[in-house]
Write an enzyme that holds these catalytic residues in place. Sequence first.
Site, PDB file in Angstrom:
ATOM      1  CE  LYS A  20      -3.855  -2.389   2.308  1.00  0.00           C
ATOM      2  NZ  LYS A  20      -4.631  -2.514   3.575  1.00  0.00           N
ATOM      3  CE1 TYR A  60      -9.080  -3.531   0.415  1.00  0.00           C
ATOM      4  CE2 TYR A  60      -8.337  -1.438  -0.499  1.00  0.00           C
ATOM      5  CZ  TYR A  60      -8.083  -2.597   0.218  1.00  0.00           C
ATOM      6  OH  TYR A  60      -6.833  -2.825   0.737  1.00  0.00           O
ATOM      7  NE  ARG A 113      -2.069  -5.968   7.064  1.00  0.00           N
ATOM      8  CZ  ARG A 113      -3.184  -6.526   6.616  1.00  0.00           C
ATOM      9  NH1 ARG A 113      -3.776  -7.494   7.310  1.00  0.00           N
ATOM     10  NH2 ARG A 113      -3.722  -6.134   5.465  1.00  0.00           N
ATOM     11  CG  ASN A 123      -3.525  -2.699   7.085  1.00  0.00           C
ATOM     12  OD1 ASN A 123      -3.448  -2.152   5.985  1.00  0.00           O
ATOM     13  ND2 ASN A 123      -4.497  -3.520   7.406  1.00  0.00           N
ATOM     14  CG  HIS A 126      -4.795  -6.392  -0.514  1.00  0.00           C
ATOM     15  ND1 HIS A 126      -6.039  -6.494   0.064  1.00  0.00           N
ATOM     16  CD2 HIS A 126      -4.808  -7.229  -1.590  1.00  0.00           C
ATOM     17  CE1 HIS A 126      -6.777  -7.354  -0.642  1.00  0.00           C
ATOM     18  NE2 HIS A 126      -6.059  -7.812  -1.651  1.00  0.00           N
ATOM     19  CD  GLU A 137      -8.132  -9.329  -3.967  1.00  0.00           C
ATOM     20  OE1 GLU A 137      -8.983  -9.097  -3.084  1.00  0.00           O
ATOM     21  OE2 GLU A 137      -6.980  -9.728  -3.696  1.00  0.00           O
TER      22      GLU A 137
END
Length: 159
Positions: A20, A60, A113, A123, A126, A137
């Site tokens: 991310k 999402y 994490r 965090n 993904h 995805e």
Amino acid sequence: EAIRHSTKKEKMEQTFIMIKPDGVQRGLVGEIICRFEKKGFYLKGLKFITVDQSFAEKHYADLSAKPFFAGLVEYIISGPVVAMIWEGKGVVATGRTIIGATNPAASAPGTIRGDFAIDIGRNVIHGSDSVESARKEIALWFPEGPVNWQNSLHPWIYE
Ligand code: IDP
Ligand code: MG
């Protein structure tokens, strides 16, 4: 004498992993890729891109009713991300184990994490939560499909 390797085909899985924007900003790209590589998983796709709002909303979509949805989308589009396909036996579930729990406060030390994040909304990474999500995805992020290559170390990773 050289060990003999089975010629049986492993049941390979693929998962979608994304570093991310906070992971990129914090210089964790190398560290994260390193963990998946060293485990023995195979990199089958990688791109460094910034996505727009409608793309993030699609990724999402299952969370669109959540109160944190707008903030989550804003977070994901706030900077470039590293999108990857990783392949291996059990990589979907093991990938989630390597990543750790959604809330970093509950993530074990040794997980990504657990080692590198504090807040649930920052965090770092993904990972697909099932084989079916992974399929969706990967199709969204890699419409061109995975890179086709074979790792020559395969018989040293799989018996
Ligand atoms: P996961 O990433 O561990 O699969 P999900 O429940 O699918 O967790 O949620 C997707 C992402 O949404 C999380 O990784 C996190 O960034 C964010 N998120 C989840 N719950 C919350 C929350 O309560 N507040 C803020 N962000 C959240
Ligand atoms: Mg999820």
